[in-house]
Each structure stands twice: as C-alpha cells, then as structure tokens.
Motif scaffolding. Structure first.
Motif, short mmCIF file in Angstrom:
data_model
loop_
_atom_site.label_atom_id
_atom_site.label_comp_id
_atom_site.label_asym_id
_atom_site.label_seq_id
_atom_site.Cartn_x
_atom_site.Cartn_y
_atom_site.Cartn_z
N VAL A 85 0.85 -1.19 0.00
CA VAL A 85 0.00 0.00 0.00
C VAL A 85 0.89 1.24 0.00
CG1 VAL A 85 -1.85 1.24 1.17
CG2 VAL A 85 -1.76 -1.27 1.27
N GLN A 86 0.82 2.00 -1.09
CA GLN A 86 1.52 3.27 -1.18
C GLN A 86 0.62 4.38 -0.65
OE1 GLN A 86 4.63 3.42 -2.43
NE2 GLN A 86 4.77 1.37 -3.33
N VAL A 87 1.16 5.28 0.14
CA VAL A 87 0.37 6.37 0.72
C VAL A 87 1.07 7.70 0.47
CG1 VAL A 87 -0.54 7.39 2.85
CG2 VAL A 87 -0.67 4.92 2.50
N GLY A 88 0.29 8.69 0.04
CA GLY A 88 0.80 10.04 -0.11
C GLY A 88 -0.22 11.03 0.44
N VAL A 89 0.21 11.99 1.23
CA VAL A 89 -0.67 13.01 1.81
C VAL A 89 0.03 14.36 1.70
CG1 VAL A 89 -1.89 13.80 3.88
CG2 VAL A 89 -1.63 11.33 3.45
N TYR A 90 -0.71 15.38 1.29
CA TYR A 90 -0.18 16.74 1.29
C TYR A 90 -0.34 17.33 2.69
CZ TYR A 90 0.54 16.94 -3.71
OH TYR A 90 1.01 16.73 -4.98
N VAL A 91 0.76 17.87 3.23
CA VAL A 91 0.74 18.46 4.57
C VAL A 91 1.40 19.84 4.52
CG1 VAL A 91 0.82 16.20 5.69
CG2 VAL A 91 2.95 17.45 5.24
N LYS A 92 0.98 20.69 5.47
CA LYS A 92 1.64 21.98 5.66
C LYS A 92 1.84 22.17 7.16
CE LYS A 92 -0.53 25.94 4.92
NZ LYS A 92 -1.10 27.12 4.19
N ILE A 93 3.10 22.29 7.54
CA ILE A 93 3.43 22.43 8.96
C ILE A 93 4.09 23.79 9.18
CG2 ILE A 93 3.71 19.93 9.25
CD1 ILE A 93 6.77 20.40 9.21
N TRP A 99 -1.86 21.35 8.79
CA TRP A 99 -2.93 21.09 7.85
C TRP A 99 -2.62 19.86 6.98
CZ3 TRP A 99 -0.77 25.56 9.27
CH2 TRP A 99 -1.61 26.57 9.79
N ALA A 100 -3.68 19.23 6.46
CA ALA A 100 -3.54 18.08 5.56
C ALA A 100 -4.62 18.15 4.48
CB ALA A 100 -3.64 16.77 6.33
N ASP A 101 -4.32 17.56 3.34
CA ASP A 101 -5.26 17.54 2.21
C ASP A 101 -4.80 16.48 1.21
OD1 ASP A 101 -7.38 18.22 0.60
OD2 ASP A 101 -6.49 20.07 -0.17
N ALA A 102 -5.71 16.09 0.34
CA ALA A 102 -5.39 15.26 -0.83
C ALA A 102 -4.66 13.98 -0.45
CB ALA A 102 -4.57 16.06 -1.84
N ALA A 103 -5.34 13.12 0.31
CA ALA A 103 -4.75 11.84 0.69
C ALA A 103 -4.95 10.82 -0.42
CB ALA A 103 -5.38 11.34 1.97
N MET A 104 -3.94 10.02 -0.64
CA MET A 104 -4.04 8.98 -1.67
C MET A 104 -3.38 7.71 -1.17
SD MET A 104 -3.19 9.18 -5.70
CE MET A 104 -3.16 7.73 -6.77
#
Length: 475
Positions: free
Chosen positions: A114-122, A188-193
């Motif tokens: 399972v490949q996982v990618g998530v956009y985050v802003k810290i 923040w987080a967005d666009a999980a795949m």
C-alpha cells in the motif's frame, strides 16, 4: 558490381513495441519486411486508483475520516487547499501530544503493498514528529516518519509504503503530527491517496479531469481513466503518418479501419526508412463525429551500411512479395520537360508554354540471387511498387510500375549465382488509400483458416482480437 554504401547512416535498433502515452496506440516494427504493425485499443486499463474514500474533504470531514488524538481539534477549512476548496486543520492543544486524521480506504489484503501520499503543511516550529500510519481498524500495523519530507510553511507531499503482513487487512491510513515541548501547534492536511502497487502516482480523485468516482462522489474509490470517451460508440479509426518535412498521409489499411468499440488494426509497409515518423490515430463514432487523437513516433530501420542488399522493392498490394536486392552502380536520373514552343514574328525569341517537369526517372540494375529470382519475377509484375533506399543516398521513395524488364544471368547457365535485372523507375503518384483492406505479409483470414481447424483453436491460441488480427505481433 560495385556496392554503394553510406558511412554516415546511423545504426538503429528499434524497441520491440512502442506505445502512445495514453496507451491507445501501439506499434511493432516488423524488421523482416521493413513495415509497422499498428494496433488501436481505446479500452486500456485505468492507470491509477485511489483507495481513499474521502480524500479531500470537499463535502464533509466526518464521513470516511476521523480525528486522532484526545488533544486534537479538527476543522474543515476553505483557505489554501491543495485540491478543490477544502482541507483539514489540526489544532493540537498540548505539548508533546499527537493529533492527525485517519482516512478509511478500500481494504488491502495480506501481501499487497500500500503506497500512501498526503499533502501536509506544517509551521516553521512546533512539530516534533510527523508520521504516516497503516492501520487495521484501531490497530496500527506500521508507521513511517516523514517529517524530513515536509516543507515548513508550504504544502508538500509526504509518502511511504508498507506491505500488509499475513493474516492482516489494512483498511485505514493516517497522518499524525506530534507537538513539541514548546506547546500547542496547528498544521494542515489535504489530498490523501492510497494505492496498491510498486509506485505512488500523482494524486487523483473523481473531480479531476480524466478521473471518475467508482461510487458516490467523495465517498468512494476513484480512478484515472485511460479509455477514450464514448468508447462503445467508436466504429472506425483513421491512422495517418507524418514523414519528415511532409504533411500527414493516411496509412493504406487505416483510411479508415474498422474499430468496433475502440479496437482496430493496420499495417504500414510504406514508411520511409531510417528517419523518424509520427503515427496519429483518431477514432470515429457511430454518428460520424471524431474523437480525441493519440500519437507515437518511431524509426523503421534502413539497410545497414555493411549490407549489400541496399534497395527495398515493395509491392503495394502484396507486401509479402517485397524483397531487398543489391542496387547496381547509379546511372543517373533524367526529368523530361513539359513545354510547347512557337516562333514569334518580329523577334528572335520563341514563345514557351510550360508546366511542371516530370518526376526524375532512372534505369536501375539490381542483382538477384538465383534462389530468389522466381519471387522477384512475381514481385516485379505485381502492380504498383515502392522503391526505398537508406537516407544517405539522397533518393526519395518512389512509386512506379515497371514496363520493360531485362534479365541477364551472372554466370554460365546451370551454374549461375544469380541475375542482373534491369528496369526503369518512372515515378507515379501514391495510389489511393481510401477503404483499402489490411494487408500484412503472410497473414490473412485464409492463412488463419489453414493454420487452425476450429474457431475454438483460434481462441485458445490468441489472447485478444488484436493478437489474432496481427498474428501475435500485438498482444
């Protein structure tokens, strides 16, 4: 007989199969006949699938996602999202506490990666750790630290992979941050795949162009579609070839070719040798309108500089008769002028009416081996022919129909090693291509019926209609 060679001609080893970026058009170079097998299939498989059911919070963040951490307050915010209008904000209220979001995914079974990618802003400070989690219900199966992948103050995609162990199922993934000892922090987080396979593709969900939800919008898996629009309405496909410095011309067996529901084939044995060409396929729908085009480029190899057989003579109607022969010493070309003249009264000059000069013609001598002379005799009288040489000869490809043909044995009768054959090449226009059937060397429905006793045997031998129509060249 002297051999003509071109030391500057490049040596080209083509790939076995060339495919257009969208996968709709495939070409296989048929080196034996200096031709190209072309297959159009608008029903290629999806190129990516996002297992996350609610990946970007566009409608809600309470369906398909959940907060993690007792000191974590989540908010759905509509400022600065990566995808769409919304993202999720995490406010961790206590130093050293963890907080994040868990996304529900379509279950991944044991043995699947399972490949996982998530956009985050810290923020620039305040986050001591950032991790991706793979979970089975409330049980965490695996974690990967990804803080080093984040870019403080900006959105960045963090990623990792995990192979589900035996006896487990992964049905959730999460992104979790830990506040530093300095105190509360917001991120923040967005666009999980999440996707199964060896690589993580660019983010997709059903709202993006060329993608679709597999169920309810923002509550189901999504895929990037690679099939052509209105697939079941496709009836024909037109394939053109663009040669260097020329306008596109139709491929003889694809002007157009049948392509019911997006599957069709063609064979091109007229492409110039040793130079790059571009094939473009465009589907036609049942209502007569045209769909999106797809293209690929390739080079059909020319005879190598060390090859003595440096002239291709190809039959337009019977490509299986085509042969390579050794070209004799050049005898030069001639181009007849087209003029009418008349004397003019009172002037020493003549009035001239002129038209475009005839195409350069030449007398050609070729050497043909004794065991190939019968095939050559059938070839030279098979109708319109195409003469091709390597690019370094600076001689364009020419269509022609031989008139007088002379043969001279190169040795004593009974012990000859071959024949010198002489004929004129007087160029003609390229024969019309509209509605011409597919002609592939050595392959036809008659050949198919000879090779197989029953239709069941055909089905057992070929994986698809494309494979059968091209005798396995395209699978």
């Amino acid at each position: 007989m002297p051999m003509i060679v071109d030391p500057s001609a490049p040596q080209i080893t083509p790939p076995a199969t060339i495919t257009s970026p969208d996968g709709w058009l495939t070409a296989v170079i048929d080196e034996r006949w200096a031709g190209v097998v072309l297959a159009y299939d608008a029903a290629t498989a999806a190129t990516a699938r996002n297992l996350v059911l609610n990946p970007s919070f566009e409608l809600t963040f309470t369906t398909g996602t959940a907060g993690f951490g007792s000191n974590n307050t989540r908010s759905r915010v509509n400022t600065g999202a990566v995808i769409g209008s919304y993202g999720v904000q995490h406010a961790i209220s206590a130093a050293g506490a963890a907080g994040g979001t868990s996304w529900t995914i379509a279950p991944a079974a044991a043995g699947q990666t399972v490949q996982v990618g998530v956009y985050v802003k810290i923020p620039a400070t305040g986050v001591a750790a950032l991790e991706l989690w793979w979970r089975a219900g409330t049980t965490t199966l695996h974690t990967v630290p990804v803080l080093a992948q984040a870019t403080p103050g900006s959105w960045a995609r963090v990623s990792g992979s995990y192979t589900v162990p035996a006896g487990q199922v992964c049905d959730r993934v999460a992104a979790v941050a830990t506040a530093s000892a300095a105190g509360p922090v917001t991120w923040w987080a967005d666009a999980a795949m999440a996707e199964i396979g060896p690589e993580l593709h660019d983010y997709i969900d059903g709202t993006l162009p060329g993608c679709a939800w597999e169920g309810a919008p923002h509550a189901s898996t999504s895929v990037r579609l690679s099939s052509a629009p209105r697939l079941t309405e496709i009836r024909r496909v037109r394939i053109t070839r663009r040669d260097p410095g020329a306008e596109p011309v139709p491929v003889r067996s694809a002007d157009p070719a049948w392509a019911v529901e997006g599957v069709g084939q063609a064979y091109d044995h007229e492409a110039p040798l040793g130079v790059p060409v571009v094939y473009t396929a465009t589907p036609q729908y049942a209502d007569g309108s045209w769909g999106p085009s797809t293209s690929l480029g390739l080079v059909v190899p020319a005879p190598a500089t060390a090859e003595t057989k440096d002239l291709w003579i190809k039959s337009v109607d019977e490509p299986g008769l085509s042969m390579r022969v050794m070209l004799g010493a050049p005898q030069g070309t001639s181009s007849a002028g087209r003029q009418d003249t008349a004397p003019r009264t009172g002037t020493p000059y003549t009035a001239i009416a002129y038209d475009t000069a005839s195409a350069p013609s030449e007398t050609v001598s070729v050497d043909v081996l004794a065991d190939q002379i019968e095939q050559f005799r059938r070839l030279i009288r098979s109708g319109v022919l195409l003469a091709q040489v390597r690019p370094g000869y600076r001689t364009p490809d020419r269509y022609f129909v031989p008139a007088d043909v002379g043969e001279t044995p190169t040795g004593k009768l009974g012990s000859t090693g071959g024949y010198t054959v002489t004929f004129d090449i007087v160029p003609t226009e390229r024969p019309d291509t509209a509605g011409q059937p597919m002609r592939a060397p050595g392959w036809s429905y008659d050949a198919l019926s000879t090779a197989f006793g029953t239709y069941d045997a055909v089905i057992a031998s070929y994986s698809s209609y494309a494979a059968m129509a091209t005798n396995g060249a395209v699978t």
